[in-house]
Design a protein around this motif. Structure first.
Motif, mmCIF file in Angstrom:
data_model
loop_
_atom_site.group_PDB
_atom_site.id
_atom_site.type_symbol
_atom_site.label_atom_id
_atom_site.label_comp_id
_atom_site.label_asym_id
_atom_site.label_seq_id
_atom_site.Cartn_x
_atom_site.Cartn_y
_atom_site.Cartn_z
ATOM 1 N N PRO A 199 0.729 -1.558 -0.165
ATOM 2 C CA PRO A 199 -0.077 0.220 -0.025
ATOM 3 C C PRO A 199 0.815 1.242 0.028
ATOM 4 O O PRO A 199 2.063 1.353 0.522
ATOM 5 N N ILE A 200 0.310 2.307 -0.481
ATOM 6 C CA ILE A 200 1.023 3.448 -0.523
ATOM 7 C C ILE A 200 0.818 4.411 0.582
ATOM 8 O O ILE A 200 1.351 4.861 1.347
ATOM 9 N N LYS A 201 -0.517 4.318 1.110
ATOM 10 C CA LYS A 201 -1.164 5.142 2.122
ATOM 11 C C LYS A 201 -0.606 4.462 3.514
ATOM 12 O O LYS A 201 -0.835 3.315 3.495
ATOM 13 N N GLN A 202 -0.229 5.040 4.534
ATOM 14 C CA GLN A 202 0.139 4.415 5.957
ATOM 15 C C GLN A 202 -1.215 4.756 6.472
ATOM 16 O O GLN A 202 -1.439 5.731 7.160
ATOM 17 N N LEU A 203 -2.059 3.415 6.923
ATOM 18 C CA LEU A 203 -3.298 3.625 7.659
ATOM 19 C C LEU A 203 -2.916 3.293 9.151
ATOM 20 O O LEU A 203 -1.717 2.923 9.501
ATOM 21 N N PRO A 204 -3.880 3.955 10.154
ATOM 22 C CA PRO A 204 -3.584 3.689 11.455
ATOM 23 C C PRO A 204 -3.727 2.058 11.724
ATOM 24 O O PRO A 204 -4.269 1.465 11.051
ATOM 25 N N SER A 205 -3.179 1.869 12.886
ATOM 26 C CA SER A 205 -3.268 0.352 13.356
ATOM 27 C C SER A 205 -4.626 -0.158 13.442
ATOM 28 O O SER A 205 -5.647 0.493 13.499
#
Ligand SMILES: Nc1nc2c(ncn2[C@@H]2O[C@H](COP(=O)(O)OP(=O)(O)OP(=O)(O)O)[C@@H](O)[C@H]2O)c(=O)[nH]1
Length: 310
Positions: A9-15
């Motif tokens: 993935p390109i976006k860093q999502l919250p845990s």
């Protein structure tokens, strides 16, 4: 130059935990009630005067894989059964132990649960014991498949009918067995044939046969599913087929024209066959035709109890 693929993935999502919080999950509140079974309230087992005995309490719409054995092809098949398991309940008991019905099913499931009557009788008797009552009942409904051959080309495919079994067990009275089959047939209208210069309207009929069987009935000697299917189909204007080539279609069409049937004719002819079948003690036959010249259906029914004969 080779085609460059992007790394996802390109976006860093919250845990995941943070995502759940974002969507409303909260921390557990302090626990105050016992977690060990010994100290838990057992409401079901409260003993008091609860006003009425219950005829039936248990679980319903239970779906489970089943094995079906038949005397016509396919001789063995798997299907899905929809079950109801119940027992009666005394006025002095608040509730039943519902998990025990499902525990019993899970035990039988381990070796493949078959719809053989002997297996279902054993199951029902054991249920009564497991829920500590004098009686228990099991009901299962399932689609039953059978091979059907086209009359001229002999090409085969599968048709199906809806089968039902109800087993009632009582410690003192023993077993009662009720069986049912709902099968589709073709009927051609006798009136239409008689009054018209040519042709006759026809319809798809649905025949429901509900029977009680004698105590000594052994399905290994005579397969009740086959008996009921034959009673419905052999008395119809024609049978239904999964595959018909033109030479087959001609035969089926002409056969229907040569054997016109009202719904009344259907239930009386089937009743005659069931009357002559020795393991059947009582029956109800219903025929419902999806009329092709009306918005409504035609229906007829007959019941008969051989045990009341003098
Ligand atoms: N009696 C009753 N039980 C319900 C009802 N609704 C849900 N339950 C079930 O109660 C179950 C608990 O089952 P029980 O068999 O009484 O559990 P138990 O007392 O731990 O079981 P045993 O150790 O066999 O006595 C849960 O699985 C619920 O599904 C209901 O309306 N009446």
């Amino acid at each position: 130059m080779g085609h460059q693929t992007k790394a996802f993935p390109i976006k860093q999502l919250p845990s995941k935990e943070k995502r759940h919080q974002l969507f409303g999950s909260v921390k557990p509140a302090p626990r105050t009630k016992p977690v060990d079974k010994m100290h838990m309230a057992d409401l079901q087992n409260t003993k008091k005067d609860f006003l009425f005995d219950l005829d039936a309490v248990g679980v319903t719409k239970v779906k489970n894989p089943i094995m079906i054995y038949s005397s016509i092809a396919p001789y063995t098949q798997t299907s899905i059964g929809e079950f109801t398991f119940t027992s009666s309940l005394k006025q002095t008991n608040k509730g039943t132990n519902m998990s025990r019905f499902m525990e019993q099913l899970a035990n039988y499931q381990k070796n493949g649960f078959s719809t053989e009557l002997d297996v279902l009788k054993k199951f029902t008797k054991e249920i009564a014991k497991r829920v500590e009552q004098q009686d228990a009942a099991l009901e299962v409904n399932f689609p039953w498949f059978f091979e059907r051959q086209a009359p001229d080309t002999g090409l085969t495919g599968l048709n199906h009918a809806d089968a039902g079994i109800r087993i009632e067990y009582h410690e003192l009275k023993g077993f009662c067995i009720y069986l049912s089959l709902s099968a589709a047939i073709t009927t051609l209208c006798p009136c239409s044939k008689e009054i018209s210069e040519y042709s006759a309207h026809n319809q798809r009929g649905n025949v429901i046969m509900e029977i009680s069987v004698s105590e000594d009935y052994q399905e290994a000697d005579l397969d009740w599913k086959k008996v009921l299917l034959e009673a419905a189909e052999s008395n119809a204007s024609a049978r239904l087929h999964p595959i018909l080539k033109r030479t087959d279609e001609k035969m089926v069409t002409e056969q229907a024209y040569e054997n016109p049937r009202f719904v009344e004719d259907m239930v009386r002819l089937i009743a005659a066959d069931l009357y002559e079948t020795s393991f059947i003690t009582k029956f109800k036959v219903t025929c419902q035709n999806e009329e092709s010249i009306h918005m409504h259906d035609a229906i007829a029914a007959v019941t008969y109890d051989k045990t009341k004969e003098v």
